[in-house]
Design an enzyme around this catalytic site. Structure first.
Site, PDB file in Angstrom:
ATOM      1  CG  HIS A  12      -3.180   3.480   2.890  1.00  0.00           C
ATOM      2  ND1 HIS A  12      -3.526   3.225   1.586  1.00  0.00           N
ATOM      3  CD2 HIS A  12      -3.294   2.298   3.558  1.00  0.00           C
ATOM      4  CE1 HIS A  12      -3.844   1.947   1.465  1.00  0.00           C
ATOM      5  NE2 HIS A  12      -3.712   1.364   2.642  1.00  0.00           N
ATOM      6  CG  ASN A  61      -6.607  -0.677   1.301  1.00  0.00           C
ATOM      7  OD1 ASN A  61      -5.883  -0.192   0.442  1.00  0.00           O
ATOM      8  ND2 ASN A  61      -6.142  -1.210   2.416  1.00  0.00           N
ATOM      9  CB  CYS A  73      -0.950   0.017   1.190  1.00  0.00           C
ATOM     10  SG  CYS A  73      -2.063  -1.381   1.216  1.00  0.00           S
TER      11      CYS A  73
HETATM   12  N1  ACO Z   1     -18.986  -8.667   8.717  1.00  0.00           N
HETATM   13  C1  ACO Z   1     -19.444  -9.027   9.932  1.00  0.00           C
HETATM   14  N2  ACO Z   1     -18.655  -9.484  10.914  1.00  0.00           N
HETATM   15  C2  ACO Z   1     -17.331  -9.574  10.657  1.00  0.00           C
HETATM   16  C3  ACO Z   1     -16.794  -9.240   9.411  1.00  0.00           C
HETATM   17  C4  ACO Z   1     -17.674  -8.766   8.418  1.00  0.00           C
HETATM   18  N3  ACO Z   1     -17.253  -8.400   7.186  1.00  0.00           N
HETATM   19  N4  ACO Z   1     -15.468  -9.443   9.461  1.00  0.00           N
HETATM   20  C5  ACO Z   1     -15.161  -9.888  10.682  1.00  0.00           C
HETATM   21  N5  ACO Z   1     -16.315  -9.981  11.413  1.00  0.00           N
HETATM   22  C6  ACO Z   1     -16.458 -10.405  12.774  1.00  0.00           C
HETATM   23  C7  ACO Z   1     -15.310 -11.264  13.268  1.00  0.00           C
HETATM   24  O1  ACO Z   1     -15.509 -12.600  12.860  1.00  0.00           O
HETATM   25  C8  ACO Z   1     -15.403 -11.087  14.758  1.00  0.00           C
HETATM   26  O2  ACO Z   1     -16.429 -11.928  15.230  1.00  0.00           O
HETATM   27  P1  ACO Z   1     -16.244 -12.715  16.639  1.00  0.00           P
HETATM   28  O3  ACO Z   1     -16.047 -11.622  17.666  1.00  0.00           O
HETATM   29  O4  ACO Z   1     -17.512 -13.463  16.754  1.00  0.00           O
HETATM   30  O5  ACO Z   1     -15.027 -13.558  16.445  1.00  0.00           O
HETATM   31  C9  ACO Z   1     -15.890  -9.639  14.908  1.00  0.00           C
HETATM   32  O6  ACO Z   1     -16.440  -9.264  13.630  1.00  0.00           O
HETATM   33  C10 ACO Z   1     -14.795  -8.683  15.271  1.00  0.00           C
HETATM   34  O7  ACO Z   1     -13.720  -8.928  14.434  1.00  0.00           O
HETATM   35  P2  ACO Z   1     -12.422  -8.085  14.542  1.00  0.00           P
HETATM   36  O8  ACO Z   1     -11.438  -8.531  13.502  1.00  0.00           O
HETATM   37  O9  ACO Z   1     -11.993  -8.047  15.957  1.00  0.00           O
HETATM   38  O10 ACO Z   1     -12.987  -6.648  14.138  1.00  0.00           O
HETATM   39  P3  ACO Z   1     -12.284  -5.269  14.281  1.00  0.00           P
HETATM   40  O11 ACO Z   1     -13.128  -4.392  15.095  1.00  0.00           O
HETATM   41  O12 ACO Z   1     -10.839  -5.394  14.623  1.00  0.00           O
HETATM   42  O13 ACO Z   1     -12.349  -4.736  12.782  1.00  0.00           O
HETATM   43  C11 ACO Z   1     -11.018  -4.574  10.785  1.00  0.00           C
HETATM   44  C12 ACO Z   1     -11.786  -5.491  11.732  1.00  0.00           C
HETATM   45  C13 ACO Z   1     -11.999  -3.630  10.118  1.00  0.00           C
HETATM   46  C14 ACO Z   1     -10.339  -5.431   9.710  1.00  0.00           C
HETATM   47  C15 ACO Z   1      -9.982  -3.791  11.617  1.00  0.00           C
HETATM   48  O14 ACO Z   1      -9.187  -4.652  12.366  1.00  0.00           O
HETATM   49  C16 ACO Z   1      -9.115  -2.941  10.752  1.00  0.00           C
HETATM   50  O15 ACO Z   1      -9.534  -1.913  10.272  1.00  0.00           O
HETATM   51  N6  ACO Z   1      -7.848  -3.350  10.543  1.00  0.00           N
HETATM   52  C17 ACO Z   1      -6.969  -2.673   9.640  1.00  0.00           C
HETATM   53  C18 ACO Z   1      -6.794  -3.560   8.499  1.00  0.00           C
HETATM   54  C19 ACO Z   1      -6.650  -2.894   7.184  1.00  0.00           C
HETATM   55  O16 ACO Z   1      -7.263  -1.906   6.832  1.00  0.00           O
HETATM   56  N7  ACO Z   1      -5.795  -3.505   6.370  1.00  0.00           N
HETATM   57  C20 ACO Z   1      -5.622  -3.126   5.028  1.00  0.00           C
HETATM   58  C21 ACO Z   1      -4.315  -3.540   4.538  1.00  0.00           C
HETATM   59  S1  ACO Z   1      -3.019  -2.683   5.356  1.00  0.00           S
HETATM   60  C22 ACO Z   1      -3.401  -1.195   5.176  1.00  0.00           C
HETATM   61  O17 ACO Z   1      -3.816  -0.837   4.124  1.00  0.00           O
HETATM   62  C23 ACO Z   1      -3.270  -0.315   6.323  1.00  0.00           C
END
Ligand code: ACO
Length: 332
Positions: free
Chosen positions: A259, A289, A114
């Site tokens: 980003h 993204n 990215c």
């Molecule tokens: N829809 C519904 N529920 C979902 C989904 C979805 N699409 N995806 C995951 N869940 C569930 C999980 O299974 C979990 O359920 P559980 O508690 O029963 O196990 C729950 O939601 C919480 O999951 P988490 O992964 O803890 O959710 P979080 O609040 O951390 O959000 C996210 C996830 C959005 C991916 C967050 O961690 C984030 O923004 N991370 C940054 C990642 C990113 O943007 N990466 C891109 C590449 S690198 C970069 O560009 C920076």
């Protein structure tokens, strides 16, 4: 000493096909409320059959050339930042040069996930310093959908496809009005964090044999929570550093382009930089993204829409797999 550089043309291109949150609700167990509250993303653009890294780069490059008032034949170097080239060999840059109808030029791909656009921009600055007459096409393009498992709800909601392009030359007297002067670029990596965000399958460390079925390692794998924490810390840190190094305060920044990974990361970085929300440009809501393309699409769009005005100081910040991160200052 780096030769002062300008961005003399910008362009971007996204596929026509939209993948909305409602579409995703029909594909995996998710819903618009979860996606919107966690990421801010409402829809993304997805490459149709025949749309590739090279075809999208080509469209973005033609727009940037037109914006710069230049012809493809004038280009001396072609750089493509991507993790999703059309093929392993030939490189996307060689294919793009061919599509632009030019041969005999230096052309190469740059892999920094990215952060790809800023890594390519800094490479272009180095080439301009070596060759002051250089006219460099910098494109950053990813067809992330080619490496997304659309049965994995934790990943498939996050990403989209797109391309951006910039023409980089030395800052000379003939620079067209509206060019952006690149004041500085800072880059960093930390390979010890590499396991937190990977696409391993098909690499020489995880090869596929003829006839073998594709495994989940062929697609983006990520520890979302860890990536989130590091992205916020690294991006805000390097943005502060580039401001301090160049003697600017946060109040002197007119536009901040982080980003476009998701709105929660953008908001958290903006808060750490104490950047007023009205200075922060976002388009993640409509594109998701787009990896390497993210900040260059945003820069091109912000300039075309008048969000960036003549004289504005623009701060760019990136973070991606590797880990890689960077920041840049551009005066328009
Ligand atoms: N829809 C519904 N529920 C979902 C989904 C979805 N699409 N995806 C995951 N869940 C569930 C999980 O299974 C979990 O359920 P559980 O508690 O029963 O196990 C729950 O939601 C919480 O999951 P988490 O992964 O803890 O959710 P979080 O609040 O951390 O959000 C996210 C996830 C959005 C991916 C967050 O961690 C984030 O923004 N991370 C940054 C990642 C990113 O943007 N990466 C891109 C590449 S690198 C970069 O560009 C920076």
């Amino acid at each position: 000493m780096t030769t002062p550089c300008i961005i003399r043309g910008l362009g971007h291109c996204v596929p026509e096909t939209r993948l909305t949150n409602a579409d995703l609700e029909r594909m995996v167990d998710t819903n618009d409320e979860w996606i919107t509250s966690r990421t801010g993303i409402k829809e993304r653009r997805i490459a149709a059959k025949g749309e590739t890294c090279v075809s999208l780069s080509h469209q973005a490059a033609l727009k940037a050339l037109e914006n710069a008032g230049m012809r493809a034949e004038e280009l001396t170097h072609i750089l493509v930042a991507t993790f999703s080239p059309d093929a392993v060999i030939p490189s996307a840059a060689c294919m793009l040069a061919d599509r632009l109808g030019i041969t005999g030029r230096m052309a190469m791909d740059i892999s920094a996930a990215c952060s790809g656009f800023l890594f390519a921009l800094e490479t272009a600055r180095a080439f301009v310093t070596l060759h002051p007459q250089a006219k460099i096409l910098v494109t950053a393009t990813d067809v992330v959908s080619s490496r997304v498992d659309y049965t994995d709800r934790s990943i498939c909601v996050l990403f989209g496809d797109g391309a951006g392009a910039a023409i980089v030359t030395a800052a000379d007297a003939a620079a067209p009005a509206g060019s952006g002067r690149v004041l500085d670029v800072l880059l960093a990596t930390d390979g010890s964090m590499g396991e937190l965000l990977t696409i391993k399958g098909g690499g020489s460390g995880t090869p596929y044999k003829l006839g073998e079925a594709v495994r989940s390692d062929f697609f983006v794998q990520m520890n979302g929570r860890e990536v989130y924490k590091h992205a916020v810390r690294a991006m805000s840190g390097i943005c502060k550093t580039v401001l301090e190094k160049n003697g600017f305060t946060k109040d002197q920044v007119d536009v901040f382009i982080p980003h476009q990974a998701n709105l929660r990361i953008i908001d958290a970085v903006g808060a750490r930089l104490e950047m007023p929300a009205e200075k922060v440009f976002t388009n993640v809501q409509k594109y998701g993204n787009t990896s390497a393309a993210s900040v260059i699409i945003a820069l091109s769009e912000a300039r075309a829409e008048g969000f960036i005005k003549d004289g504005d100081l623009v701060l760019l910040g990136t973070f991606g797999g590797g880990f890689t991160w960077g920041s840049a200052l551009v005066r328009f």
